[in-house]
Design a protein around this motif. Structure first.
Motif, mmCIF file in Angstrom:
data_model
loop_
_atom_site.group_PDB
_atom_site.id
_atom_site.type_symbol
_atom_site.label_atom_id
_atom_site.label_comp_id
_atom_site.label_asym_id
_atom_site.label_seq_id
_atom_site.Cartn_x
_atom_site.Cartn_y
_atom_site.Cartn_z
ATOM 1 N N UNK A 32 25.190 54.680 -46.339
ATOM 2 C CA UNK A 32 25.050 55.293 -45.019
ATOM 3 C C UNK A 32 24.056 56.447 -45.107
ATOM 4 N N UNK A 33 23.063 56.471 -44.201
ATOM 5 C CA UNK A 33 22.028 57.499 -44.240
ATOM 6 C C UNK A 33 22.371 58.678 -43.329
ATOM 7 N N UNK A 34 22.055 59.854 -43.827
ATOM 8 C CA UNK A 34 22.277 61.080 -43.063
ATOM 9 C C UNK A 34 21.166 61.260 -42.034
ATOM 10 N N UNK A 66 30.072 61.098 -36.666
ATOM 11 C CA UNK A 66 30.265 62.325 -37.421
ATOM 12 C C UNK A 66 31.182 61.995 -38.589
ATOM 13 N N UNK A 67 30.711 62.268 -39.801
ATOM 14 C CA UNK A 67 31.486 61.998 -41.010
ATOM 15 C C UNK A 67 31.841 63.314 -41.680
ATOM 16 N N UNK A 68 33.099 63.399 -42.140
ATOM 17 C CA UNK A 68 33.583 64.623 -42.765
ATOM 18 C C UNK A 68 34.134 64.321 -44.152
ATOM 19 N N UNK A 69 33.941 65.231 -45.086
ATOM 20 C CA UNK A 69 34.463 65.093 -46.437
ATOM 21 C C UNK A 69 34.071 66.302 -47.251
ATOM 22 N N UNK A 70 34.899 66.712 -48.184
ATOM 23 C CA UNK A 70 34.634 67.911 -48.968
ATOM 24 C C UNK A 70 33.359 67.740 -49.799
ATOM 25 N N UNK A 71 32.389 68.640 -49.561
ATOM 26 C CA UNK A 71 31.127 68.599 -50.289
ATOM 27 C C UNK A 71 30.266 67.405 -49.954
ATOM 28 N N UNK A 128 23.767 69.816 -51.086
ATOM 29 C CA UNK A 128 22.430 69.564 -51.637
ATOM 30 C C UNK A 128 21.828 68.247 -51.130
ATOM 31 N N UNK A 129 22.234 67.848 -49.920
ATOM 32 C CA UNK A 129 21.645 66.649 -49.308
ATOM 33 C C UNK A 129 20.931 67.048 -48.021
ATOM 34 N N UNK A 130 20.047 66.147 -47.582
ATOM 35 C CA UNK A 130 19.261 66.418 -46.379
ATOM 36 C C UNK A 130 19.138 65.128 -45.570
ATOM 37 N N UNK A 131 18.505 65.233 -44.406
ATOM 38 C CA UNK A 131 18.308 64.065 -43.544
ATOM 39 C C UNK A 131 17.548 62.981 -44.295
ATOM 40 N N UNK A 132 18.019 61.743 -44.179
ATOM 41 C CA UNK A 132 17.394 60.611 -44.852
ATOM 42 C C UNK A 132 18.077 60.234 -46.147
ATOM 43 N N UNK A 133 18.841 61.173 -46.733
ATOM 44 C CA UNK A 133 19.570 60.858 -47.956
ATOM 45 C C UNK A 133 20.766 59.957 -47.631
ATOM 46 N N UNK A 134 21.192 59.198 -48.608
ATOM 47 C CA UNK A 134 22.369 58.345 -48.433
ATOM 48 C C UNK A 134 23.609 59.072 -48.947
ATOM 49 N N UNK A 135 24.756 58.673 -48.408
ATOM 50 C CA UNK A 135 26.017 59.249 -48.870
ATOM 51 C C UNK A 135 26.942 58.122 -49.298
ATOM 52 N N UNK A 136 27.794 58.415 -50.223
ATOM 53 C CA UNK A 136 28.761 57.451 -50.745
ATOM 54 C C UNK A 136 29.929 57.358 -49.769
ATOM 55 N N UNK A 137 30.178 56.175 -49.180
ATOM 56 C CA UNK A 137 31.280 56.025 -48.218
ATOM 57 C C UNK A 137 32.632 56.447 -48.783
#
Length: 283
Positions: free
Chosen positions: A1-3, A23-28, A32-41
């Protein structure tokens, strides 16, 4: 999933396959991420979908000053409210409710308790929303260890009421505003006076009229629980106010086809007497 946007270290905005804002929420989650970076579901603890454009920007501004804990609490309250209410809730409630809860908790910690002058009216006329708001107090206590009082429940209930009057229900909100304005004008013309818009009784009357209008939109009607003797006593005690109420009743029947109950006549009469009687202005 991309930010798409980082709201803070623990909250990001993304889009799903249908193009909806999430809107996704989770600790940390966004550390150190920015728009376009992916996040671990697997790092996502909570998500909710925003239907209304522009809400994410308002949330971003809000989360610059307050903890996302209050957004999480609001999300849980709104998830529950949606299972109980027949009407769609506006996305702006995520902002309004988060802000309100944060402020209420802050006041509580400072020992500041604000009484809600409309508690009685809200509890009586918006029973469903008030019951949901009482559940909201449980959710807030579970998350923060702080128990807010029923005055705050009344305020939360009002947010839920207002949240049902926007978006696709905006036409209803406009019609209620027109009804309220017409009734106020009937009162002013009947008494040939301007109302003191700074008084508590004016605010109570205005809120009562909004409740009144919402009951019409919902096709709700107060049952005739007031006995005939009490009805006659109010008519005799507040003759002028009751005459004004009958003018309002004629207006409602003519314009909306709405025949109001005896209970509604009595409540209107008492409010009209208070808002037009200078003895009550400061009470």
């Amino acid at each position: 999933m991309k930010i798409e946007k980082v709201l803070n270290n623990n909250v990001v905005m993304c889009r799903n396959e249908m193009g909806q804002e999430i809107v996704a929420m989770g600790k940390g989650l966004a550390f150190q991420r920015k728009s376009g970076d992916t996040i671990d579901p697997s790092t996502i603890e909570k998500t909710f979908v925003l239907q209304k454009h522009g809400i994410s920007e308002k949330l971003a501004n809000l989360l610059e000053d307050i903890s996302e804990l209050y957004l999480s609490i609001s999300s849980k309250i709104l998830d529950y409210a949606r299972t109980q209410l027949p009407n769609k809730l506006d996305d702006y409630l995520y902002v309004a409710l988060t802000d309100h809860i944060s402020f209420a908790i802050s006041r509580h910690k400072q020992g500041i308790q604000l009484k809600n002058a409309l508690l009685w009216e809200i509890r009586k006329y918006y029973k469903q929303e008030f019951q949901i708001a009482l559940k909201a107090l449980d959710i807030i206590e579970d998350e923060t260890g702080i128990r807010l009082d029923e005055d705050e429940a009344a305020s939360i209930a009002l947010h839920l009421v207002n949240g049902q009057l926007s978006g696709e229900n905006m036409g209803a909100a406009i019609q209620i505003a027109e009804m309220v304005n017409d009734i106020l004008n009937i009162v002013k013309q009947h008494y040939k006076m301007e109302l003191d818009e700074t008084s508590v009784n004016y605010e109570r009357f205005l809120t009562h009229l909004r409740f009144f209008g919402m009951r019409y939109m919902r096709k709700e009607k107060l049952s005739n629980s007031i006995d005939d003797f009490f009805h006659e006593q109010i008519k005799l005690k507040y003759t002028d106010a009751y005459t004004c109420t009958k003018k309002i009743a004629t207006y409602l029947k003519t314009k909306f086809g709405w025949v109001i109950s005896k209970d509604e006549e009595i409540y209107l009469t008492v409010h009209i007497h208070r808002v037009t009687n200078r003895h009550y202005f400061m009470k």
